[in-house]
Design a protein around this motif. Structure first.
Motif, PDB file in Angstrom:
ATOM      1  N   LEU A  59       0.867  -1.186   0.000  1.00 43.55           N
ATOM      2  CA  LEU A  59       0.000   0.000   0.000  1.00 43.55           C
ATOM      3  C   LEU A  59       0.899   1.230   0.000  1.00 43.55           C
ATOM      4  N   PHE A  78      -2.350   4.433  -3.302  1.00 47.38           N
ATOM      5  CA  PHE A  78      -2.130   3.807  -4.602  1.00 47.38           C
ATOM      6  C   PHE A  78      -1.922   2.303  -4.383  1.00 47.38           C
ATOM      7  N   GLN A  79      -2.714   1.508  -5.072  1.00 43.90           N
ATOM      8  CA  GLN A  79      -2.534   0.055  -5.008  1.00 43.90           C
ATOM      9  C   GLN A  79      -2.512  -0.498  -6.424  1.00 43.90           C
ATOM     10  N   SER A 239       3.285   0.406   3.082  1.00 48.45           N
ATOM     11  CA  SER A 239       2.831  -0.496   4.139  1.00 48.45           C
ATOM     12  C   SER A 239       2.599  -1.890   3.562  1.00 48.45           C
TER      13      SER A 239
END
Lengths: 456, 124
Positions: A59, A78-79, A239
């Motif tokens: 992530l 943003f993924q 993350s």
């Protein structure tokens, strides 16, 4: 540098390793700010057949604090999602990739963008195409146009790009990490009695001809600031979910659990050269609001004590300052609180008393025309450059070296006279040391180097 | 799209092992609102283990005395709503029964000596 492979744990996880953050009022649209977070350091352009890509299991976020508490008020998330059209070939592409919809592009990425400015989040866009990596003239012909097609306008004045770019951060890693050597002054280095250097030498840009992956977003200033408070704090995080299992039956990783921060970056070089080795991983896991715990490493920086030792006789005034034990309130202001009004004529980017490492950008200061910019930013009299945010061309290595060496200490103690050498410190590089020219428009970082033209 | 901060606040919950089964106070069926009861946890752990996706890390070996007090809980598959995807159980400390359960983007923490001991025995 500025945060490439800067901590033990994240150095083993390149897709989550943030390398640089930039934040500046967009020179081609002064009503907007551009925020760029770079990841995946030191990419060799020829690194196929599995060319570099964002982590689907990471992530990525760019955070904005607009009330000075060191916590995110707005987070752009943003993924990424990777798709393989033909799993039965080993090829990244099976022919020329001439458009983002080319069937020849076998392994491709897209991404979703969301904004958190409260709870729940709001999705801004889904399925946005990344460009491919720049492979070579047969695989990715007309690369600049191909990448330009991956600049997406989302409405509401928001523009995004996510994909490979030329590394714009210029730094002489090979020299600096050889015990603090600066080639332009290497004959002055203590050299540990080895007498390796007899005269100055030009700097060498270790990141030239290397690529990174950039996440860039341009948003209206009005969308990220509070009325009457033009200064924002910016940082990026990556993350990962708490659990990762190697599913041997299927030959893949399985991730589950809540996301936890594994990488953080605001001001350049803070975790890299100020935070000690034993605390870098912890620093990476915490929000800027917790930086009071690390403030001593900023106000009593180890590197400031090293300079007089590495360059005997060159920094006597800095040595005396270090010996005095006086806390470096100048560095605290530059890196942890912002610079209050009254210290530099016409300038302030104070966000409050909370000690938090954030890139602070006073959005009310208009961009400096390119011809009048100083790569030394505020130190060079250019109030639109670092540490007022950070532009892609700013020489943050020289700026921070000079600040650490005492150039900025007179801001808080007018009786202090910096050493003559302090204002000349540099690793000998400039934006011209970056072979792929910066762009004059979004996303501002240059076209990535191709593997064919940069095979080693 | 998840947020680690938001998830931290909403997904890390301690579960009281003495609470009645299926009595989660959140009352939500969403992944962030799910509250695992002891019964569903047992079923979930069993399901995940069967699928080869459960991980247990034993912080300490269960004592014989603890194992002896562990009683099997009868399970009926029909009354368990298993979440999609894997459930991972992390026994942080088998002696104290400190257990973490991960599913989706959620995390629950509970203290259950019996369950920890059973898992410890299962892994040999």
């Amino acid at each position: 540098m500025s945060s490439h492979r800067e901590a033990p744990e994240i150095s083993k996880d390149p897709v989550a390793d943030s390398t640089d953050v930039y934040a500046f009022v967009s020179p081609d649209d002064p009503s907007a700010v551009t925020l760029i977070a770079n990841y995946i350091p030191l990419q060799g352009p020829a690194g196929g057949p599995n060319f570099y890509e964002f982590g689907d299991d990471v992530l990525y976020e760019i955070h904005i604090d607009n009330n000075g508490d060191g916590r995110a008020d707005i987070s752009y998330q943003f993924q990424f999602r990777t798709e393989v059209l033909d799993p039965d070939t080993f090829l990244y592409n099976t022919g020329p990739i001439e458009s983002l919809s080319s069937p020849n592009w076998n392994r491709r990425q897209s991404y979703d963008v969301a904004v958190m400015n409260g709870f729940p989040h709001s999705t801004l866009a889904t399925g946005l195409a990344c460009p491919p990596c720049n492979i070579g003239p047969q695989s990715t012909p007309g690369y600049p146009s191909l990448a330009a097609a991956a600049v997406h306008s989302l409405g509401g004045g928001v523009t995004v790009f996510a994909g490979q770019r030329a590394e714009g951060f210029y730094v002489d890693l090979g020299s600096i990490f050889d015990l603090g050597n600066l080639r332009p002054f290497e004959e002055l280095h203590a050299q540990y009695g080895l007498n390796v250097f007899s005269g100055p030498a030009p700097g060498v840009n270790a990141t030239d001809h290397l690529n990174v992956h950039s996440i860039a977003i341009r948003v209206p200033i009005s969308a990220v600031t509070r009325a009457g408070h033009p200064t924002i704090g910016v940082w990026t995080t990556a993350s990962r979910q708490r659990v990762r299992l190697w599913d041997a039956d299927n030959g893949e990783n399985v991730n589950t659990g809540p996301f936890r921060q594994v990488s953080r970056l605001g001001n350049p070089l803070v975790n890299e050269v100020l935070i000690p080795l034993g605390r870098k991983d912890l620093w990476n896991s915490l929000p800027p609001s917790d930086d009071k715990r690390f403030a001593g490493y900023v106000t009593q920086p180890g590197l400031a004590a090293l300079l007089p030792a590495l360059y005997p006789g060159v920094f006597p005034n800095l040595a005396a300052l270090v010996k005095s034990g006086k806390p470096r309130a100048d560095l605290q202001a530059i890196l942890l609180t912002g610079i209050p009004a009254g210290l530099i004529p016409g300038f302030e980017n104070l966000t409050g008393s909370t000690l938090a490492d954030m890139l602070r950008l006073n959005t009310s200061i208009r961009p400096t025309p390119a011809a009048k910019q100083s790569i030394y930013g505020v130190l060079g009299g250019d109030l639109a450059g670092f540490p007022n945010g950070r532009r892609v061309t700013d020489d943050v290595v020289a700026i921070e070296l000079r600040a650490l060496a005492g150039v900025t200490y007179p801001l808080v103690d007018k009786s202090f006279k910096p050493d003559a050498a302090a204002a000349k410190l540099t690793d000998g590089l400039t934006p011209a040391s970056v072979s792929s020219a910066y762009l004059g428009q979004f996303p501002y970082l240059g076209v990535p180097y191709s593997g064919f033209d940069n095979p080693s | 799209m998840p947020s680690h901060d938001a998830t931290r606040a909403s997904a890390e919950r301690a579960v009281d092992p003495q609470a009645p089964a299926e009595s989660g106070p959140q009352g939500s069926s969403g992944p962030l609102g799910r509250r695992l009861s002891r019964r569903s946890l047992l079923k979930g752990a069993a399901t995940a283990g069967a699928a080869g996706l459960a991980a247990t890390a034993i912080g300490a070996t269960a004592s014989p005395a603890l194992a002896a007090t562990s009683r099997p809980v009868p399970l009926s598959g029909a009354d368990v709503k298993a979440p999609p995807g894997p459930i991972v159980v992390h026994v942080r400390n088998a002696k104290s029964g400190d257990i973490e359960v991960f599913s989706g983007t959620s995390q629950n923490r509970l203290r259950d000596k019996d369950l920890a001991a059973r898992i410890a025995r299962a892994i040999g």
